[in-house]
Scaffold this motif. Structure first.
Motif, PDB file in Angstrom:
ATOM      1  N   PHE A 146      37.706  26.338  50.793  1.00 36.41           N
ATOM      2  CA  PHE A 146      38.795  27.318  50.783  1.00 36.41           C
ATOM      3  C   PHE A 146      39.732  27.088  49.595  1.00 36.41           C
ATOM      4  N   ASP A 147      39.937  25.819  49.242  1.00 35.34           N
ATOM      5  CA  ASP A 147      40.839  25.496  48.138  1.00 35.34           C
ATOM      6  C   ASP A 147      40.336  26.064  46.816  1.00 35.34           C
ATOM      7  N   VAL A 148      39.026  26.084  46.643  1.00 38.88           N
ATOM      8  CA  VAL A 148      38.456  26.627  45.403  1.00 38.88           C
ATOM      9  C   VAL A 148      38.704  28.131  45.313  1.00 38.88           C
ATOM     10  N   ILE A 149      38.497  28.825  46.423  1.00 34.80           N
ATOM     11  CA  ILE A 149      38.757  30.269  46.443  1.00 34.80           C
ATOM     12  C   ILE A 149      40.238  30.547  46.181  1.00 34.80           C
ATOM     13  N   ASP A 150      41.110  29.747  46.765  1.00 36.94           N
ATOM     14  CA  ASP A 150      42.548  29.917  46.548  1.00 36.94           C
ATOM     15  C   ASP A 150      42.915  29.696  45.083  1.00 36.94           C
ATOM     16  N   ASP A 151      42.301  28.689  44.460  1.00 34.98           N
ATOM     17  CA  ASP A 151      42.589  28.409  43.047  1.00 34.98           C
ATOM     18  C   ASP A 151      42.149  29.575  42.160  1.00 34.98           C
ATOM     19  N   ILE A 152      40.978  30.117  42.453  1.00 29.99           N
ATOM     20  CA  ILE A 152      40.493  31.265  41.672  1.00 29.99           C
ATOM     21  C   ILE A 152      41.430  32.451  41.845  1.00 29.99           C
ATOM     22  N   LYS A 153      41.836  32.697  43.082  1.00 31.60           N
ATOM     23  CA  LYS A 153      42.734  33.823  43.362  1.00 31.60           C
ATOM     24  C   LYS A 153      44.048  33.675  42.610  1.00 31.60           C
ATOM     25  N   THR A 154      44.587  32.472  42.556  1.00 31.74           N
ATOM     26  CA  THR A 154      45.856  32.235  41.869  1.00 31.74           C
ATOM     27  C   THR A 154      45.751  32.593  40.394  1.00 31.74           C
ATOM     28  N   VAL A 155      44.677  32.150  39.753  1.00 34.59           N
ATOM     29  CA  VAL A 155      44.500  32.434  38.324  1.00 34.59           C
ATOM     30  C   VAL A 155      44.343  33.934  38.094  1.00 34.59           C
ATOM     31  N   ILE A 156      43.534  34.583  38.912  1.00 33.08           N
ATOM     32  CA  ILE A 156      43.308  36.016  38.735  1.00 33.08           C
ATOM     33  C   ILE A 156      44.572  36.819  39.016  1.00 33.08           C
ATOM     34  N   GLU A 157      45.336  36.417  40.038  1.00 33.84           N
ATOM     35  CA  GLU A 157      46.583  37.134  40.331  1.00 33.84           C
ATOM     36  C   GLU A 157      47.566  37.045  39.173  1.00 33.84           C
ATOM     37  N   ASN A 158      47.553  35.913  38.467  1.00 37.10           N
ATOM     38  CA  ASN A 158      48.435  35.776  37.313  1.00 37.10           C
ATOM     39  C   ASN A 158      48.032  36.717  36.184  1.00 37.10           C
ATOM     40  N   LYS A 159      46.738  37.009  36.100  1.00 36.94           N
ATOM     41  CA  LYS A 159      46.237  37.905  35.056  1.00 36.94           C
ATOM     42  C   LYS A 159      46.292  39.366  35.474  1.00 36.94           C
ATOM     43  N   CYS A 160      45.900  39.633  36.720  1.00 37.00           N
ATOM     44  CA  CYS A 160      45.779  41.012  37.206  1.00 37.00           C
ATOM     45  C   CYS A 160      46.329  41.085  38.628  1.00 37.00           C
ATOM     46  N   PRO A 161      47.622  41.167  38.801  1.00 36.93           N
ATOM     47  CA  PRO A 161      48.214  41.150  40.140  1.00 36.93           C
ATOM     48  C   PRO A 161      47.741  42.308  41.010  1.00 36.93           C
ATOM     49  N   GLY A 162      47.315  41.994  42.232  1.00 31.98           N
ATOM     50  CA  GLY A 162      46.992  43.015  43.213  1.00 31.98           C
ATOM     51  C   GLY A 162      45.774  43.855  42.893  1.00 31.98           C
ATOM     52  N   VAL A 163      44.828  43.318  42.140  1.00 34.63           N
ATOM     53  CA  VAL A 163      43.679  44.106  41.708  1.00 34.63           C
ATOM     54  C   VAL A 163      42.365  43.631  42.311  1.00 34.63           C
ATOM     55  N   VAL A 164      42.108  42.334  42.285  1.00 32.17           N
ATOM     56  CA  VAL A 164      40.811  41.778  42.678  1.00 32.17           C
ATOM     57  C   VAL A 164      40.880  41.232  44.100  1.00 32.17           C
ATOM     58  N   SER A 165      39.975  41.678  44.943  1.00 31.67           N
ATOM     59  CA  SER A 165      39.999  41.277  46.354  1.00 31.67           C
ATOM     60  C   SER A 165      39.469  39.862  46.555  1.00 31.67           C
ATOM     61  N   CYS A 166      39.918  39.236  47.625  1.00 31.20           N
ATOM     62  CA  CYS A 166      39.411  37.918  48.002  1.00 31.20           C
ATOM     63  C   CYS A 166      37.948  38.004  48.415  1.00 31.20           C
ATOM     64  N   ALA A 167      37.567  39.140  49.003  1.00 30.81           N
ATOM     65  CA  ALA A 167      36.177  39.335  49.418  1.00 30.81           C
ATOM     66  C   ALA A 167      35.246  39.323  48.211  1.00 30.81           C
ATOM     67  N   ASP A 168      35.659  39.965  47.125  1.00 28.08           N
ATOM     68  CA  ASP A 168      34.852  39.956  45.911  1.00 28.08           C
ATOM     69  C   ASP A 168      34.832  38.571  45.270  1.00 28.08           C
ATOM     70  N   ILE A 169      35.963  37.896  45.287  1.00 30.28           N
ATOM     71  CA  ILE A 169      36.023  36.541  44.720  1.00 30.28           C
ATOM     72  C   ILE A 169      35.047  35.630  45.449  1.00 30.28           C
ATOM     73  N   LEU A 170      35.005  35.717  46.771  1.00 37.30           N
ATOM     74  CA  LEU A 170      34.096  34.871  47.551  1.00 37.30           C
ATOM     75  C   LEU A 170      32.646  35.202  47.239  1.00 37.30           C
ATOM     76  N   ALA A 171      32.316  36.490  47.145  1.00 34.60           N
ATOM     77  CA  ALA A 171      30.943  36.896  46.839  1.00 34.60           C
ATOM     78  C   ALA A 171      30.519  36.413  45.457  1.00 34.60           C
ATOM     79  N   LEU A 172      31.399  36.538  44.477  1.00 30.25           N
ATOM     80  CA  LEU A 172      31.095  36.087  43.120  1.00 30.25           C
ATOM     81  C   LEU A 172      30.993  34.564  43.046  1.00 30.25           C
ATOM     82  N   ALA A 173      31.907  33.882  43.722  1.00 32.17           N
ATOM     83  CA  ALA A 173      31.914  32.418  43.684  1.00 32.17           C
ATOM     84  C   ALA A 173      30.654  31.834  44.313  1.00 32.17           C
ATOM     85  N   ALA A 174      30.190  32.439  45.411  1.00 34.07           N
ATOM     86  CA  ALA A 174      28.968  31.962  46.067  1.00 34.07           C
ATOM     87  C   ALA A 174      27.775  32.128  45.137  1.00 34.07           C
ATOM     88  N   ARG A 175      27.681  33.286  44.476  1.00 34.40           N
ATOM     89  CA  ARG A 175      26.577  33.520  43.535  1.00 34.40           C
ATOM     90  C   ARG A 175      26.624  32.537  42.373  1.00 34.40           C
TER      91      ARG A 175
END
Length: 340
Positions: A113-142
């Motif tokens: 979970f910490d890895v997903i949270d870290d990715i979300k933090t970086v992406i939110e800093n770049k593109c606030p409110g744009v990329v879903s956590c569901a997509d982040i999890l799917a991409l991270a697993a791949r």
């Protein structure tokens, strides 16, 4: 009269073209690049062009120091999609003392979970409110599984939105159990729109990772009420497992799902199944049905498994997804957005 007929003909042809376009839009164009359940490739190409690069960069920086991460993220993605669809509900914390999915017994051992949270933090800093956590999890697993294991990774279609509900009470009825027999597995997979090939190929994800003793020790002791092990389990392998998991076993003890090959994404899982060394009851269950047995044999003797796994991951990643204006884009993956 002829002119009127021509106008009617053109009108009818136009309606037919529109209908074909509607159907193709709903089901994709058949070449692997079309929409599936409202998802598509490069969904964030304009709104957050570096999103997928950020996910991959962080994953590639973590896997070398945490070689168990691919199995963890793959399992998390699977557990998310089978309960309420791929909506990142597995990432949510409990609300008002109502246990969430991650609080259920089957999900108690999930991590990453910490890895997903870290990715979300970086992406939110770049593109606030744009990329879903569901997509982040799917991409991270791949990305985690694709590096360093397999080169023929699957394409991740994006455009998922995040759900706002996560209930522990919904997990057991939707998530396959390590104790499941073939009938139960087939019922669960088919209820999610997945077929037999999906069931067998996705089970092949057990070629990486480990399992806790509690998930299979029932097969080692008093299985038939006479103190013996499951007779379908290779007796030499059963003896080894008993040495690793005495009765009662330490709850923290784990054993490789794929003996000797659990850190390599290969087809060895199917070889060990045929040697009656499937660790979980749900693994051994794949030999109980004639059609699934044939798939196990096929995947053990060819490279078909990798293509089948990629196809099945795309299908699984589209289960009951929220798209368009449904759901939300969470600002933090562990909590829903404030409603006011």
């Amino acid at each position: 009269m002829m002119r009127a007929r021509n106008i009617v003909f053109v009108f009818l042809v136009s309606l037919l073209v529109l209908e074909v376009f509607r159907v193709c839009s709903a089901y994709g164009d058949g070449d692997g690049d079309g929409d599936v359940a409202g998802l598509r490739l490069n969904f964030y190409a304009e709104s957050c062009p570096n999103a997928e690069i950020i996910v991959k960069g962080i994953i590639l920086s973590r896997v070398p120091t945490n070689p168990t991460l691919p199995a963890k993220l793959l399992r998390m993605h699977f557990h998310d999609c089978f309960v309420r669809g791929c909506d990142a509900s597995v990432l949510l914390n409990a609300v008002n003392n109502v246990p969430a999915e991650k609080d259920s017994i089957p999900n108690a051992s999930l991590s990453g979970f910490d890895v997903i949270d870290d990715i979300k933090t970086v992406i939110e800093n770049k593109c606030p409110g744009v990329v879903s956590c569901a997509d982040i999890l799917a991409l991270a697993a791949r990305d985690a599984v694709s590096f360093p294991y397999i080169s023929n990774k699957w394409e991740v279609l994006t455009g998922r939105r995040d759900g706002r509900v996560s209930l522990s009470s919904e997990v057991n009825a939707n998530l396959p159990s390590p104790f499941s027999n073939f009938s139960t597995l087939w019922q669960l997979f088919s209820s999610k729109g997945l077929n037999l090939t999906d069931l067998v190929s996705l089970s092949g994800g057990h070629t990486i990772g480990v399992a806790h003793c509690a998930t299979f020790s029932n097969r080692l002791y008093n299985f038939t009420g006479k103190g013996d092990a499951d007779p379908s389990l290779n007796p030499i392998y059963a003896q080894f497992l008993r040495s690793q998991c005495p009765n009662p076993a330490n709850s923290a003890t784990t054993v490789e799902l794929d003996p000797g090959s659990s850190k390599s994404f290969d087809k060895n899982y199917f070889n060990i199944l045929l040697q009656n060394e499937g660790l979980l009851q749900s693994d051994a269950a794949l030999l109980k049905d004639g059609n699934s047995f044939q798939l196990v044999e096929r995947f053990s003797n060819s490279s078909d498994f990798f293509n089948a796994f990629a196809t099945s991951m795309v299908k699984m990643g589209a289960i009951e997804v929220l798209t368009g204006y449904a759901g939300e884009i969470r600002k933090r993956c562990s909590v829903v957005n404030p409603t006011n």
